[in-house]
Write a protein that holds these residues in place. Sequence first.
Motif, short mmCIF file in Angstrom:
data_model
loop_
_atom_site.label_atom_id
_atom_site.label_comp_id
_atom_site.label_asym_id
_atom_site.label_seq_id
_atom_site.Cartn_x
_atom_site.Cartn_y
_atom_site.Cartn_z
N PHE A 10 5.91 -0.05 3.71
CA PHE A 10 6.66 -1.14 3.08
C PHE A 10 6.27 -2.49 3.71
CE2 PHE A 10 10.56 -3.78 3.62
CZ PHE A 10 10.66 -4.25 2.31
N VAL A 11 6.25 -2.55 5.03
CA VAL A 11 5.90 -3.80 5.72
C VAL A 11 4.45 -4.18 5.44
CG1 VAL A 11 5.60 -4.85 7.99
CG2 VAL A 11 7.65 -3.52 7.51
N ALA A 12 3.56 -3.19 5.40
CA ALA A 12 2.15 -3.48 5.13
C ALA A 12 1.96 -4.08 3.74
CB ALA A 12 1.32 -2.21 5.28
N VAL A 13 2.64 -3.54 2.74
CA VAL A 13 2.54 -4.08 1.38
C VAL A 13 3.08 -5.50 1.35
CG1 VAL A 13 3.31 -3.85 -1.02
CG2 VAL A 13 2.63 -1.82 0.28
N ALA A 14 4.24 -5.73 2.01
CA ALA A 14 4.84 -7.06 2.03
C ALA A 14 3.95 -8.07 2.74
CB ALA A 14 6.21 -7.00 2.71
N ASP A 15 3.36 -7.68 3.86
CA ASP A 15 2.55 -8.61 4.66
C ASP A 15 1.21 -8.92 4.01
OD1 ASP A 15 4.44 -8.93 6.58
OD2 ASP A 15 3.58 -7.51 8.00
N HIS A 16 0.63 -7.93 3.32
CA HIS A 16 -0.73 -8.10 2.80
C HIS A 16 -0.77 -8.34 1.29
CE1 HIS A 16 -2.14 -7.20 6.76
NE2 HIS A 16 -1.53 -6.04 6.75
N GLY A 17 0.40 -8.40 0.66
CA GLY A 17 0.46 -8.84 -0.73
C GLY A 17 0.01 -7.85 -1.77
N GLY A 18 -0.06 -6.57 -1.43
CA GLY A 18 -0.46 -5.60 -2.44
C GLY A 18 -0.69 -4.22 -1.86
N PHE A 19 -0.78 -3.24 -2.74
CA PHE A 19 -0.94 -1.85 -2.32
C PHE A 19 -2.35 -1.57 -1.84
CE2 PHE A 19 2.84 -1.98 -4.76
CZ PHE A 19 3.61 -0.87 -4.44
N HIS A 20 -3.35 -2.20 -2.47
CA HIS A 20 -4.74 -1.92 -2.09
C HIS A 20 -5.02 -2.38 -0.66
CE1 HIS A 20 -9.05 -1.41 -2.42
NE2 HIS A 20 -9.23 -2.66 -2.03
N ARG A 25 -5.38 -1.44 5.45
CA ARG A 25 -4.89 -1.69 6.82
C ARG A 25 -4.40 -0.40 7.48
NH1 ARG A 25 -6.87 -5.38 4.67
NH2 ARG A 25 -6.55 -7.60 5.10
N LEU A 26 -3.81 0.49 6.68
CA LEU A 26 -3.23 1.71 7.26
C LEU A 26 -4.17 2.91 7.15
CD1 LEU A 26 0.45 1.43 5.94
CD2 LEU A 26 -0.49 0.68 8.13
N ASN A 27 -5.39 2.66 6.64
CA ASN A 27 -6.37 3.74 6.46
C ASN A 27 -5.81 4.89 5.62
OD1 ASN A 27 -8.49 2.58 8.02
ND2 ASN A 27 -7.40 3.14 9.88
N LEU A 28 -5.14 4.53 4.54
CA LEU A 28 -4.58 5.49 3.59
C LEU A 28 -5.11 5.17 2.20
CD1 LEU A 28 -0.85 5.45 4.79
CD2 LEU A 28 -2.56 7.22 5.29
N THR A 29 -4.86 6.07 1.25
CA THR A 29 -5.25 5.79 -0.12
C THR A 29 -4.16 4.94 -0.79
OG1 THR A 29 -4.17 7.75 -1.02
CG2 THR A 29 -6.45 7.99 -0.26
N GLN A 30 -4.55 4.23 -1.83
CA GLN A 30 -3.59 3.39 -2.54
C GLN A 30 -2.49 4.25 -3.17
OE1 GLN A 30 -5.39 0.38 -4.96
NE2 GLN A 30 -3.57 0.05 -6.19
N SER A 31 -2.85 5.43 -3.65
CA SER A 31 -1.84 6.31 -4.26
C SER A 31 -0.83 6.78 -3.22
CB SER A 31 -2.51 7.51 -4.93
OG SER A 31 -3.22 8.29 -3.99
N THR A 32 -1.29 7.01 -1.98
CA THR A 32 -0.36 7.41 -0.92
C THR A 32 0.63 6.30 -0.62
OG1 THR A 32 -1.99 8.89 0.09
CG2 THR A 32 -0.17 8.14 1.50
N ILE A 33 0.15 5.07 -0.53
CA ILE A 33 1.04 3.93 -0.31
C ILE A 33 2.04 3.81 -1.44
CG2 ILE A 33 1.14 1.41 -0.14
CD1 ILE A 33 0.10 2.63 2.38
N SER A 34 1.58 3.96 -2.67
CA SER A 34 2.47 3.87 -3.83
C SER A 34 3.56 4.93 -3.78
CB SER A 34 1.65 4.01 -5.12
OG SER A 34 2.48 3.91 -6.25
N GLN A 35 3.18 6.16 -3.41
CA GLN A 35 4.16 7.25 -3.30
C GLN A 35 5.18 6.97 -2.20
OE1 GLN A 35 1.76 10.74 -2.74
NE2 GLN A 35 0.83 10.59 -4.78
#
Length: 286
Positions: A10-20, A25-35
Motif C-alpha cells: 500500500f505504501v509503495a503504491v502511494a509513494d511511487h504513484g502506481g502499481f507498476h 520497488r518491491l521486486n514483485l509482479t504488478q498482479s501481486t501488488i494488485s491482489q
Amino acid sequence: MLDFELLRAFVAVADHGGFHRAAERLNLTQSTISQQIKRLELETKRPLFRRTTRSVALTDDGEMLLGDARRLLQLEEAARHRLSAPRLSGMVRLGVVEEVAGGSLPSALGRFAALHPGVKLEVQIGVSAELIEHLNAGRLDVVFAKRPLGTSRGRLVWREPLVWAAAETFDLVPGAVLPLALYREKSVSREAALAALGEGDLAWEIIYTSPSLTGVRAAALAGLAITPLPASAIVAGLRVLGLQDGLPRLPDLEFAIYEKKRPDKAPAALAAALLALAQGPSRPTI
C-alpha cells in the motif's frame, strides 16, 4: 491486525504513484501488488485508491491510513532489526552523490549507527563515475549513485525525471544560443543533456561548470544558464522547461546502490538499510 506485507504494498503504491513502479520497488509482479491492495481493501472495508486508466490516487480513507501504515512499518522494521541484526564492527566507507546526500539519508545512517554502534562510517560525496571507480579500486565499500545510462549494474533504488531548469526570470530567446550550466566532471546528468541536445539542431554553449549540483543550480537560479536537474532538485526560483519551449526530452535518472562482489557483513548491512529508503515514507530530497 493488518498484514505488514499488505501495508508495505500500500505504501509503495502511494509513494511511487502506481502499481507498476511499486512492483519494481518491491521486486514483485504488478498482479501481486494488485491482489495485495484488494486484500487490504477487503480487510479495512474501505476503498483506498481511486483508479483510472492513467493514474492512481489515494481516497480520503487511503490518506488517513497512509500515516499509520508508515509508522507501523517503521516500528516493524526497527523491531526486526533489533532482534535479528548481527553484532557488527569495523569501518564502512560509503560514497554518495550530492543528489542523495540530504533528505532522509542522514536519518537512515543514524538508524544504522544506532543498530550497529560498533561500526564506524566514513562518507565521501562525489560524482557517480568517480565514486564507482573508487569502489572498483577498493577505496569504497558501498556507493549510492546515479546509474550510468544504458547500464544495469547496481540495485535500483528509485527512478525520477531529469528536467531542464531555469530561473523564473530567465528569458528563453528563440534562435539564440542556449547557455548551459553543467557539471565540470563527466557525470550522468551532463552526458544525458549533451546527448539529447546532440540529436537536435539547437545552438548551445557551456558557459558555466561546477563540480557540484549546488553550483550548477546556483547558476540557474542566478539566471546565467539552464541546467539539467533531477525533478526533486527543483526549488523556489526555478521553473521547468520542456518540449513546449523547444528543448529536447531528457531521460529519467536511475539511482542505484553498488557493492563489492563479495561484501563484508557490515557493508552488506548498510547497503540493505539504504535500499530500504525506496520503501520508506520519503526518499532523500535535494
